[in-house]
Design a protein around this motif. Sequence first.
Motif, PDB file in Angstrom:
ATOM      1  N   ASN A  54      25.686  21.901  76.399  1.00  0.00           N
ATOM      2  CA  ASN A  54      24.544  22.636  76.187  1.00  0.00           C
ATOM      3  C   ASN A  54      24.893  23.964  75.732  1.00  0.00           C
ATOM      4  O   ASN A  54      25.860  24.691  75.887  1.00  0.00           O
ATOM      5  CB  ASN A  54      23.438  22.824  77.469  1.00  0.00           C
TER       6      ASN A  54
ATOM      7  N   ARG B 258      22.492  27.788  75.392  1.00  0.00           N
ATOM      8  CA  ARG B 258      21.499  28.472  75.766  1.00  0.00           C
ATOM      9  C   ARG B 258      20.690  28.880  74.391  1.00  0.00           C
ATOM     10  O   ARG B 258      21.048  29.619  73.676  1.00  0.00           O
ATOM     11  CB  ARG B 258      21.698  29.760  76.495  1.00  0.00           C
TER      12      ARG B 258
ATOM     13  N   GLU C 223      18.432  31.216  74.312  1.00  0.00           N
ATOM     14  CA  GLU C 223      18.198  32.789  74.210  1.00  0.00           C
ATOM     15  C   GLU C 223      19.181  33.546  73.595  1.00  0.00           C
ATOM     16  O   GLU C 223      18.817  34.599  72.849  1.00  0.00           O
ATOM     17  CB  GLU C 223      17.973  33.392  75.569  1.00  0.00           C
TER      18      GLU C 223
ATOM     19  N   THR D 184      19.220  24.499  75.572  1.00  0.00           N
ATOM     20  CA  THR D 184      18.303  24.725  76.837  1.00  0.00           C
ATOM     21  C   THR D 184      17.714  26.045  76.863  1.00  0.00           C
ATOM     22  O   THR D 184      18.133  26.955  76.067  1.00  0.00           O
ATOM     23  CB  THR D 184      19.154  24.436  78.176  1.00  0.00           C
ATOM     24  N   THR D 185      16.366  25.930  77.652  1.00  0.00           N
ATOM     25  CA  THR D 185      15.522  27.098  77.503  1.00  0.00           C
ATOM     26  C   THR D 185      15.177  27.327  79.152  1.00  0.00           C
ATOM     27  O   THR D 185      15.499  26.438  79.921  1.00  0.00           O
ATOM     28  CB  THR D 185      14.385  26.968  76.703  1.00  0.00           C
ATOM     29  N   SER D 186      14.414  28.143  79.533  1.00  0.00           N
ATOM     30  CA  SER D 186      13.659  28.395  80.804  1.00  0.00           C
ATOM     31  C   SER D 186      12.714  27.208  81.147  1.00  0.00           C
ATOM     32  O   SER D 186      12.492  26.623  80.040  1.00  0.00           O
ATOM     33  CB  SER D 186      12.927  29.784  80.922  1.00  0.00           C
TER      34      SER D 186
ATOM     35  N   ARG E 174      16.730  25.214  84.346  1.00  0.00           N
ATOM     36  CA  ARG E 174      16.834  24.965  82.741  1.00  0.00           C
ATOM     37  C   ARG E 174      16.226  23.837  82.441  1.00  0.00           C
ATOM     38  O   ARG E 174      16.088  22.784  83.258  1.00  0.00           O
ATOM     39  CB  ARG E 174      18.312  25.227  82.307  1.00  0.00           C
TER      40      ARG E 174
END
Length: 232
Positions: free
Chosen positions: A72, A74, A76, A148-150, A161
């Motif tokens: 994965n 992130r 952000e 992936t994100t929040s 996640r």
Amino acid sequence: MCGRYSLSKSKIELEERFQAEMLTDFKPRYNIAPTQLVPVITSDSPKGFSFFYWGITPDFGQNKPVAQKLINARAETIHEKISFKSSFQKRRCLIPADGFYEWKRLGKKTKIPYRFTLRDEETFAFAGIWEEYENVNGESNHTFLILTTSPNEVVDEIHDRMPVILSREEEKKWLDKYTSESDLLEMLNPLAPELMVSYTVSPLVNSVQNDSPGIIRKTSPMDQFGNYTLFG
């Protein structure tokens, strides 16, 4: 983290959904795991399916625990990290799926698997990036990562996640090499919770050796462990 997902559609269904040609035979998958070869659609070839390894190839990942495998990225920080920046700018991909799995911890030793899908059970696409490199034998290999994100309110009950799920309109923009960085970053948000549902599934999903339709069937925790009541 997204470490397991499903793609239980047929080759014909996938070709129709993504308007792309698949030259290789494909059987529905119910328990896709890292290092496996699975279909993606790249910005270099948006009208056809390619088959890439998730994370790293099996040879490279041999005898390494999943925690050490890069599967994965992130969302952000995708535009800032040196290791991902070039792929984010030039090598984006769609990863077709119809569900993904996460595990809810119950006590110190027990975890209950959940499957997350769209409310209408339609096929969707994760946002991904891909890379090409040569192995020790000089052969070309292709790998991909899932962004992936929040979590939204549905996933947040189980995990901190969730994978980035694109809308159909965003899928085209994600593959378009001329989409601006600011527009790309705006897509990397949690999917609206009202579009998703979750349910418990069989612990068969815990083993990557299991890949059958029964894995995606709704199963209560009582059925899994014999004495638990269903919980949120």
